[in-house]
Enzyme design. Structure first.
Site, short mmCIF file in Angstrom:
data_model
loop_
_atom_site.label_atom_id
_atom_site.label_comp_id
_atom_site.label_asym_id
_atom_site.label_seq_id
_atom_site.Cartn_x
_atom_site.Cartn_y
_atom_site.Cartn_z
N LYS A 189 3.85 -12.96 -13.36
CA LYS A 189 3.21 -13.46 -12.14
C LYS A 189 3.97 -14.63 -11.54
O LYS A 189 3.99 -14.79 -10.33
CB LYS A 189 1.76 -13.87 -12.42
N LYS A 227 -1.41 6.07 -13.28
CA LYS A 227 -2.84 5.84 -13.35
C LYS A 227 -3.38 5.42 -11.98
O LYS A 227 -2.69 4.71 -11.25
CB LYS A 227 -3.12 4.69 -14.33
N LYS A 259 -5.53 -0.15 -8.38
CA LYS A 259 -5.58 -0.87 -7.12
C LYS A 259 -4.26 -1.56 -6.83
O LYS A 259 -3.92 -1.83 -5.71
CB LYS A 259 -6.74 -1.86 -7.12
#
Ligand code: TRP
Length: 328
Positions: free
Chosen positions: A111, A193, A196
């Site tokens: 991140k 998969k 989002k």
């Protein structure tokens, strides 16, 4: 009863993969496991957010979890920031975790590479997560494999804290990888998969999509050109995914379902209808909650009060153990 704690980020939208893969199982398990569900709005702050968006996503996620079937009388559902003990214990955990340990967190490295602004909170995120878990004398943390390192850290920090204070103040939790209800793949990229974060709006059915949108997305799902309905994930990922979705929505076996279809059109039509019917009561309950804000407020304040009762006792115990002077 075994106590389980799960934290769910109020970012992104809940999709069919989340619902069939995890949320439905939480709903089934809530009667057998002392389940605590926490919408982790403080964790969401580690990456700058629009305040209004964060507020509405937090509320929406809580309402959606209730609409999906989590019963506020059965489990404990609350918003992290409503229980200030999370921040209180997080500081003690930040002082117990080492700089080196936090530096080795893969999610932090990931991140921090992807964001221009790297907050101190992004770095200490796992200490807050440890506090979430440890406040509730949690036995098990049923979260995905991507959280392995964070749960390991929570275990190490709890053990170190206990060793330093010379007593068993904190319960050392276990990580359990929950069995996945159904593995739902992206409708446009059936090798991935449904997610989002993939940024594939056409491949992702949201729990709050209206029936027309659901139908459109499923009818446009990627299949293949050989026109044979067969459950074969390796060879026919798109068709198999439709069979998995139809199976999960109707409680039938995907392989057996394949025998009922000769062509893709009817399979898609039935899958779309089954998903619309599956989500209809969830969407109805969600709409009822949105129409009646007082009920949601009531649910969340009851949840926070239940959580606080446990959390405040743990925080007090930890503060005394580490040497903080009692205020009374
Ligand atoms: N880090 C978790 C995630 O990204 C969310 C989370 C926060 C969590 N606190 C937790 C999960 C405590 C389990 C237990 O999904």
């Amino acid at each position: 009863m075994t106590r389980a704690f799960s934290g769910i980020q109020p970012t992104g939208d809940v999709h069919l993969g989340n619902y069939l893969g995890a949320v439905r199982r939480w709903v089934d398990d809530q009667h057998d496991v002392d389940s605590i569900f926490c919408v982790v709005d403080l964790h969401a702050l580690t990456i700058p957010k629009d305040p209004e968006v964060l507020r509405s996503k937090t509320l929406q996620l809580a309402q959606l979890l209730v609409a999906c079937g989590l019963e506020p009388e059965t489990c404990t559902l609350f918003v992290q920031s409503h229980v200030p003990e999370h921040s209180g214990l997080a500081w003690l955990m930040e002082c117990t975790a080492s700089f080196g340990e936090l530096s080795r967190m893969v999610q932090f490295k990931d991140k921090s590479d992807r964001n221009d602004f790297v907050s101190a909170g992004l770095f200490t995120y796992p200490a807050l997560q440890a506090a979430d878990i440890l406040l509730y004398d949690t036995d098990v943390v049923p979260v995905g494999d991507d959280q392995r390192q964070h749960i390991e850290l929570a275990r190490d920090v709890a053990t170190r804290f206990n060793n330093r204070c010379g007593s068993d103040v904190l319960v050392v939790p276990e990580h359990v990888i929950p069995p996945v209800g159904a593995r739902i793949m992206d409708l446009q990229n059936p090798g991935d998969k449904m997610s989002k974060s993939l940024d594939s709006p056409q491949g992702t059915v949201l729990v709050l999509d209206d029936p027309k949108t659901i139908e459109k997305k499923i009818k446009r799902a990627v299949t293949d050109t050989d026109n044979e309905v067969r459950f074969d994930v390796a060879d026919k990922p798109g068709v198999s995914n439709l069979l998995s979705i139809l199976g999960a929505a109707t409680g039938r076996d995907p392989e057996a379902l394949a025998d009922d279809y000769e062509m893709y059109g009817p399979l898609k039509a039935d899958t779309a209808e089954a998903v619309v019917e599956l989500l209809r009561p969830v969407q109805q309950r969600f709409a009822d909650l949105v129409d009646d804000p007082a009920t949601t407020t009531q649910i969340l304040s009851t949840g926070a009060a239940k959580a606080r009762e446990i959390a405040s006792a743990t925080l007090d115990r930890a503060q005394r153990a580490v040497g903080l002077l009692s205020p009374s």
